[in-house]
Design a protein around this motif. Structure first.
Motif, PDB file in Angstrom:
ATOM      1  N   TYR A 166       1.612  13.145  12.762  1.00  0.00           N
ATOM      2  CA  TYR A 166       0.508  12.837  13.677  1.00  0.00           C
ATOM      3  C   TYR A 166       0.881  13.059  15.150  1.00  0.00           C
ATOM      4  N   LYS A 167       2.010  13.732  15.365  1.00  0.00           N
ATOM      5  CA  LYS A 167       2.442  14.095  16.724  1.00  0.00           C
ATOM      6  C   LYS A 167       2.703  12.865  17.598  1.00  0.00           C
ATOM      7  N   LYS A 168       3.314  11.850  17.006  1.00  0.00           N
ATOM      8  CA  LYS A 168       3.723  10.661  17.737  1.00  0.00           C
ATOM      9  C   LYS A 168       5.242  10.561  17.711  1.00  0.00           C
ATOM     10  N   GLU A 169       5.826  10.068  18.774  1.00  0.00           N
ATOM     11  CA  GLU A 169       7.275   9.883  18.804  1.00  0.00           C
ATOM     12  C   GLU A 169       7.635   8.584  18.090  1.00  0.00           C
ATOM     13  N   CYS A 170       8.804   8.593  17.460  1.00  0.00           N
ATOM     14  CA  CYS A 170       9.252   7.414  16.715  1.00  0.00           C
ATOM     15  C   CYS A 170      10.648   7.012  17.164  1.00  0.00           C
ATOM     16  N   PHE A 171      10.845   5.719  17.296  1.00  0.00           N
ATOM     17  CA  PHE A 171      12.130   5.184  17.721  1.00  0.00           C
ATOM     18  C   PHE A 171      12.591   4.114  16.732  1.00  0.00           C
ATOM     19  N   GLY A 172      13.854   4.198  16.343  1.00  0.00           N
ATOM     20  CA  GLY A 172      14.431   3.191  15.459  1.00  0.00           C
ATOM     21  C   GLY A 172      15.106   2.108  16.276  1.00  0.00           C
ATOM     22  N   ILE A 173      14.780   0.864  15.971  1.00  0.00           N
ATOM     23  CA  ILE A 173      15.384  -0.275  16.656  1.00  0.00           C
ATOM     24  C   ILE A 173      16.457  -0.848  15.745  1.00  0.00           C
ATOM     25  N   MET A 174      17.698  -0.799  16.188  1.00  0.00           N
ATOM     26  CA  MET A 174      18.823  -1.209  15.359  1.00  0.00           C
ATOM     27  C   MET A 174      18.954  -2.726  15.302  1.00  0.00           C
ATOM     28  N   ARG A 175      19.322  -3.240  14.123  1.00  0.00           N
ATOM     29  CA  ARG A 175      19.635  -4.662  13.921  1.00  0.00           C
ATOM     30  C   ARG A 175      18.462  -5.588  14.260  1.00  0.00           C
ATOM     31  N   GLY A 176      17.265  -5.146  13.952  1.00  0.00           N
ATOM     32  CA  GLY A 176      16.096  -6.013  14.057  1.00  0.00           C
ATOM     33  C   GLY A 176      15.834  -6.535  15.458  1.00  0.00           C
ATOM     34  N   TYR A 177      15.440  -7.805  15.534  1.00  0.00           N
ATOM     35  CA  TYR A 177      15.091  -8.399  16.820  1.00  0.00           C
ATOM     36  C   TYR A 177      16.297  -8.517  17.746  1.00  0.00           C
ATOM     37  N   GLU A 178      17.492  -8.635  17.162  1.00  0.00           N
ATOM     38  CA  GLU A 178      18.701  -8.705  17.977  1.00  0.00           C
ATOM     39  C   GLU A 178      18.902  -7.395  18.737  1.00  0.00           C
ATOM     40  N   GLY A 179      18.710  -6.272  18.048  1.00  0.00           N
ATOM     41  CA  GLY A 179      18.819  -4.974  18.693  1.00  0.00           C
ATOM     42  C   GLY A 179      17.712  -4.740  19.706  1.00  0.00           C
ATOM     43  N   MET A 180      16.539  -5.309  19.443  1.00  0.00           N
ATOM     44  CA  MET A 180      15.410  -5.192  20.376  1.00  0.00           C
ATOM     45  C   MET A 180      15.746  -5.890  21.692  1.00  0.00           C
ATOM     46  N   ILE A 181      16.378  -7.052  21.580  1.00  0.00           N
ATOM     47  CA  ILE A 181      16.769  -7.801  22.780  1.00  0.00           C
ATOM     48  C   ILE A 181      17.882  -7.087  23.537  1.00  0.00           C
ATOM     49  N   GLU A 182      18.782  -6.444  22.802  1.00  0.00           N
ATOM     50  CA  GLU A 182      19.924  -5.769  23.433  1.00  0.00           C
ATOM     51  C   GLU A 182      19.611  -4.338  23.849  1.00  0.00           C
ATOM     52  N   GLY A 183      18.433  -3.851  23.504  1.00  0.00           N
ATOM     53  CA  GLY A 183      18.057  -2.482  23.865  1.00  0.00           C
ATOM     54  C   GLY A 183      18.748  -1.423  23.030  1.00  0.00           C
ATOM     55  N   ASP A 184      19.116  -1.783  21.806  1.00  0.00           N
ATOM     56  CA  ASP A 184      19.795  -0.854  20.903  1.00  0.00           C
ATOM     57  C   ASP A 184      18.733  -0.035  20.162  1.00  0.00           C
ATOM     58  N   ILE A 185      18.260   1.026  20.806  1.00  0.00           N
ATOM     59  CA  ILE A 185      17.117   1.797  20.324  1.00  0.00           C
ATOM     60  C   ILE A 185      17.470   3.276  20.310  1.00  0.00           C
ATOM     61  N   VAL A 186      17.148   3.968  19.215  1.00  0.00           N
ATOM     62  CA  VAL A 186      17.466   5.402  19.090  1.00  0.00           C
ATOM     63  C   VAL A 186      16.212   6.182  18.689  1.00  0.00           C
ATOM     64  N   LYS A 187      16.116   7.399  19.191  1.00  0.00           N
ATOM     65  CA  LYS A 187      14.972   8.237  18.831  1.00  0.00           C
ATOM     66  C   LYS A 187      15.210   8.833  17.447  1.00  0.00           C
ATOM     67  N   LEU A 188      14.162   8.877  16.640  1.00  0.00           N
ATOM     68  CA  LEU A 188      14.250   9.405  15.287  1.00  0.00           C
ATOM     69  C   LEU A 188      13.267  10.562  15.114  1.00  0.00           C
ATOM     70  N   GLY A 189      13.734  11.592  14.421  1.00  0.00           N
ATOM     71  CA  GLY A 189      12.869  12.719  14.104  1.00  0.00           C
ATOM     72  C   GLY A 189      12.848  12.956  12.603  1.00  0.00           C
ATOM     73  N   ALA A 190      11.997  13.842  12.157  1.00  0.00           N
ATOM     74  CA  ALA A 190      11.823  14.098  10.728  1.00  0.00           C
ATOM     75  C   ALA A 190      13.146  14.440  10.042  1.00  0.00           C
ATOM     76  N   ARG A 191      14.010  15.195  10.725  1.00  0.00           N
ATOM     77  CA  ARG A 191      15.278  15.600  10.116  1.00  0.00           C
ATOM     78  C   ARG A 191      16.319  14.482  10.141  1.00  0.00           C
ATOM     79  N   SER A 192      16.170  13.528  11.041  1.00  0.00           N
ATOM     80  CA  SER A 192      17.169  12.459  11.137  1.00  0.00           C
ATOM     81  C   SER A 192      17.049  11.441  10.009  1.00  0.00           C
TER      82      SER A 192
END
Length: 327
Positions: free
Chosen positions: A34-60
């Motif tokens: 659907y042409k939207k960017e997707c980001f994976g947030i590591m370790r749930g809410y803990e990673g959200m608080i720490e800013g542990d966020i990575v971009k994900l693509g179809a191949r990843s």
């Protein structure tokens, strides 16, 4: 389609469940479709608080469909329970341009996301990922089928040694306060009795079942116990039986986290894939503060307030069948 949503964050939280990776994969690839960017947030809410966020693509997310656990990891976060912690998490999401969230987990995960929505009105959808199958609003949760199949396989193996030694086995399965894994693995595994939190079975009634088996020369007895049993866990019940009779050679097996690992079944892979796509499509259709579910094979969206004060109850027919087959 909601064109205001451009970047979707996805994360897993709480206990892991087989099929979570399949759900992550579906979310990421649906975003790409659907042409939207997707980001994976590591370790749930803990990673959200720490800013542990990575971009994900179809191949990843290639080659993760068959893997157990979760590539995004999972953790519990006490800080997220506070308004200050949620504010810190929201700031990190905002800094990344993330304007919608998809959570994969159980009721604790959903409660956290609901509070974030109440505080900041961030569009959000939940995907039920828990082996317990205890969430209202869906016939099945991701991981339940795999966990039950693992329990059945273990029961079959234990029966072999029970028959060889004329033993009584107490087999404890997971499920927290839900007896879904116990009731269905017990029926499928031919248990003499099944002890679940939802049924008011007494120890005396359980002991009577064992006595009836002895009268009919039953060559082995398997008792499946849900970990949330009201009358005691497998070890406690085994000790009580041993104190009342020396007729049985009693053994206890606790399956524990064995049921949460390993490759998901085809059913969990397909269920997770359908739910992942439905979560993205739900967000883009303007749905928020909802949980994706499957009812009568159809995908549905359940409002948070409609499901979180209820539990998926075991039907009386399953209890009736288990009783008939245990003779």
């Amino acid at each position: 389609m909601d064109n205001k949503i451009s970047r979707i964050g996805v994360f897993t939280s709480g206990g892991d469940a087989p099929g979570m990776n399949a759900a992550i994969r579906a979310v990421v690839r649906a975003c790409a479709y659907y042409k939207k960017e997707c980001f994976g947030i590591m370790r749930g809410y803990e990673g959200m608080i720490e800013g542990d966020i990575v971009k994900l693509g179809a191949r990843s997310v290639g080659n993760i469909l068959q893997r157990g656990g979760t590539i995004l990891k999972t953790a519990r976060s006490e800080e997220f329970r506070t308004e200050e912690g949620r504010a810190k998490a929201f700031k990190n999401l905002k800094d990344e341009g993330i304007n919608a969230l998809i959570a994969i987990g159980g009721d604790g995960t959903f409660t956290g996301l609901h509070k974030l929505y109440e505080q900041f009105q961030l569009p959000s959808v939940c995907i039920p990922g828990t082996i317990d199958n205890d969430l209202a609003g869906t016939d099945y949760t991701i991981g339940y089928d795999t966990a039950t199949n693992i329990a059945v396989e273990a029961i079959d193996r234990i029966r072999d040694t029970a028959l060889s030694h004329n033993r009584l086995f107490f087999i404890e399965v997971m499920g927290r306060n839900s007896g879904y894994i116990a009731i269905n693995s017990g029926i499928a595994g031919g248990a003499a009795a099944i002890v679940i939190p939802e049924e008011d079975l007494t120890f005396e009634q359980l002991y009577a079942v064992l006595g009836e088996g002895g009268k009919t020369s039953k060559s082995s007895n398997l008792i499946v116990v849900a970990e949330g049993s009201k009358i005691g866990d497998a070890h406690t019940l085994a000790k009580q039986v041993a104190s009342r009779s020396n007729y049985f050679d009693i053994k206890v097996t606790v399956l524990g986290h064995l049921q949460r690992g390993g490759s998901p079944t085809y059913f969990d892979r397909v269920l997770a894939s359908r739910m992942g796509v439905a979560a993205v499509e739900g967000l883009l259709a303007g749905k928020t503060d909802v949980m994706v579910g499957v009812n009568d094979k159809k995908m549905v969206y359940n409002a948070f307030n409609d499901i979180m004060n209820r539990h998926h109850v075991i039907d009386s027919e399953s209890l009736r069948i288990a009783k008939i087959l245990s003779i």
